[in-house]
Scaffold this active site. Sequence first.
Site, short mmCIF file in Angstrom:
data_model
loop_
_atom_site.label_atom_id
_atom_site.label_comp_id
_atom_site.label_asym_id
_atom_site.label_seq_id
_atom_site.Cartn_x
_atom_site.Cartn_y
_atom_site.Cartn_z
N ASN B 127 15.09 -75.14 -114.45
CA ASN B 127 16.01 -74.17 -115.03
C ASN B 127 17.20 -74.07 -114.09
OD1 ASN B 127 17.36 -71.98 -116.02
ND2 ASN B 127 15.69 -70.51 -115.76
N CYS B 130 20.13 -70.24 -112.96
CA CYS B 130 20.08 -69.12 -112.02
C CYS B 130 21.11 -69.32 -110.91
CB CYS B 130 18.68 -69.01 -111.44
SG CYS B 130 18.00 -70.59 -111.02
C1 LIG Z 1 12.50 -63.17 -122.78
C2 LIG Z 1 12.96 -64.56 -122.44
C3 LIG Z 1 12.68 -65.11 -121.19
C4 LIG Z 1 13.09 -66.41 -120.86
N1 LIG Z 1 12.77 -66.93 -119.63
C5 LIG Z 1 13.13 -68.22 -119.32
C6 LIG Z 1 12.75 -68.82 -118.08
O1 LIG Z 1 12.06 -68.22 -117.25
N2 LIG Z 1 13.18 -70.10 -117.83
C7 LIG Z 1 13.92 -70.81 -118.73
O2 LIG Z 1 14.27 -71.95 -118.45
N3 LIG Z 1 14.26 -70.27 -119.92
C8 LIG Z 1 13.88 -69.00 -120.24
N4 LIG Z 1 14.23 -68.46 -121.47
C9 LIG Z 1 15.01 -69.28 -122.43
C10 LIG Z 1 14.10 -69.88 -123.51
O3 LIG Z 1 13.14 -70.74 -122.95
C11 LIG Z 1 14.93 -70.64 -124.56
O4 LIG Z 1 15.56 -71.72 -123.92
C12 LIG Z 1 15.99 -69.78 -125.23
O5 LIG Z 1 15.49 -68.48 -125.47
C13 LIG Z 1 16.54 -70.37 -126.54
O6 LIG Z 1 15.54 -70.51 -127.51
P1 LIG Z 1 15.20 -69.40 -128.65
O7 LIG Z 1 16.48 -69.04 -129.31
O8 LIG Z 1 14.20 -70.06 -129.53
O9 LIG Z 1 14.61 -68.24 -127.92
C14 LIG Z 1 13.83 -67.16 -121.80
C15 LIG Z 1 14.12 -66.60 -123.06
C16 LIG Z 1 13.69 -65.33 -123.40
C17 LIG Z 1 14.01 -64.77 -124.75
#
Ligand SMILES: Cc1cc2nc3c(=O)[nH]c(=O)nc-3n(C[C@H](O)[C@H](O)[C@H](O)COP(=O)(O)O)c2cc1C
Lengths: 254, 302
Positions: B127, B130
Amino acid sequence: MSEARIVEKRKLGEDYIYFVLREPVIASLASPGQFVMVKAGEGWDPLLRRPLGILWAEDEHFALLFKVVGRGTGILRNLDCGNWLDVIGPLGNSFSWNDNGPFLLIAGGRGLVPIYFLAHALFKRSLPFVFCVGFKVKEELDLLQLLEGKNWNVAVACEEKDEKVFCGTVLDVARMQLRQNSFSKIYVCGPHDLLHSMAVDAEFAGLPIEASFEALMGCGYGLCLSCVLRKKSGEGYFHICKEGPVIALEEVSW
Amino acid sequence: MVDLSVRVGDLRLKNPVVLASGTCGYGRELAKFINLKMVGAITVKGLSMEPWQGNPPPRIHEVYAGILNSIGLENKGLESFLREDLPFFETIETPLFVNIWGKNVKEYVLLARNLDAVERVTAIELNLSCPNVEKGGVSFALQEKVFEELVGRVRHSFTRKIIVKLGPQIFDLEKAIQILEREGIDFVSATNSFPGLAVNVDEQRFVFSRKVAGFSGPAIKPLALKLVYDIVSVTRLPVIGMGGIVCWRDALEFLLIGARAIGLGTVNLIYPDAAQRILKGIEEYLDQKGISSLEAIIGKVR
Ligand SMILES: Cc1cc2nc3c(=O)[nH]c(=O)nc-3n(C[C@H](O)[C@H](O)[C@H](O)COP(=O)(O)O)c2cc1C
Ligand SMILES: Cc1cc2nc3c(=O)[nH]c(=O)nc-3n(C[C@H](O)[C@H](O)[C@H](O)COP(=O)(O)OP(=O)(O)OC[C@H]3O[C@@H](n4cnc5c(N)ncnc54)[C@H](O)[C@@H]3O)c2cc1C
Ligand code: FES
């Protein structure tokens, strides 16, 4: 995940809706303090489910009582008997008690929900308690219909003047109770301000208090880590949907 | 029987559904609702070396057909994950992707090295959204030099598959992809959430203490599709496409434009059994069209 059928609907006051739902699994598993996540409407807007406490559960039925405050509850308000509700639950932990009473139960506004379920459980076991319930406005007194016919020891307060009930806050009546009786434990649910007042009030200090907390929730079952409340000792947060919603008041940082 | 398996590079997944990081906990939370053996792969919540407590509340805010989250990368840290959660994964065969983040390049490298020793981990996913504390808090994806150093050094520290997760904010998409190819990165996943903002009108302040939060859910799908389309256009690296997928039709859009697998994020919060629903939908679609294997339609719309 289940489909629960609405078998009874009542409107209480202007803003509250009471549903009795038929869903045997949730009904048989639920304990006081637990909640369900409810989908408001089909489709993806509003997107997230809404957390709602369980008011009572018996045989094949359980009940919800909610205040209409926004988009989700606005949609739920329009459902009727015969409609189905998409729910996940029961979720979260529950209140704990031993066999020593008496217990002081304190409910502010819609905080009535989990406390009401607890009162049911205590009454069933013949454990003594006093149920203090307080409302901000007179109109909310319509919720007292839920207490009719119950053989409970209830003390009511309302911040808006009404000839039938004590004028003041729920904490005012709770303090009166504290001075008259000794209680082994206190249970409370209500607005954040109410919980905060109790945490800092000397009259409540030293007594074990279990509080049911609310937070904005993404999932309700521990996936998203959005529902946090700061811990007093050590670092970090409680996750209200998993480690709560019932948490000892003294363990929370204000 | 329709064959739902997909080739993602030389990794074969029994189906294209990958649970996205941060929306499926550490696995066990979701196992109460679905059989995790059913999904193609699972990506656990982003881990750092040490436990990280994340941001103060509020952490989530609903907007039209989407959410903004400001979890702040809260996680239990590598050691607790290995002790508490890994044993659960030993009981199921589903490929395990571990999403990682660090505050500097050294931390990513350390995580990669530690995870290299854990056979059960199929892939690590970096990721990059950050803040890099050593470079003034700008994200790793915005600085070409740091990006290059990061992926290169992680590549030398981890012997199995590496996924680099991209979001809309990247210094230069084509250049970044070239770096990933050159350094021998295995897969790209896209997209991470989009930077978004919300204002509390009643109290006339920002909703989140950090102002900017991650925007996800159905509202971002067209943006995510465009990004995935662009990535597929410039690379032969397999892409795991995600962003706003909530139903089988959404999933098919990503596969049709060339994603080789799809990630489910926000939808897991609403329907914990979303993976099963979506797989069933894809299967029925293929069945109705008389197509016997999902592979046949990947990249058909270009
Ligand atoms: C509550 C939440 C926590 C997330 N935590 C992470 C994370 O720790 N690491 C990461 O790479 N992406 C994280 N994401 C991003 C998701 O993995 C994903 O890439 C993003 O939400 C887009 O997909 P979606 O629209 O289906 O949710 C997080 C998303 C949400 C909603
Ligand atoms: C464990 C738990 C149990 C709950 N039990 C009950 C209950 O039994 N009866 C009941 O009436 N309400 C209960 N609530 C609060 C209820 O979830 C919210 O009122 C509801 O989600 C609002 O949805 P909405 O779409 O109508 O409001 P929105 O349009 O989303 O928001 C309207 C207003 O409500 C506030 N709000 C939204 N979600 C919450 C929340 N989770 N907690 C506090 N405020 C919120 C918003 O900040 C905003 O000010 C509970 C909350 C939790 C966390
Ligand atoms: S609401 Fe998602 S973890 Fe508590």
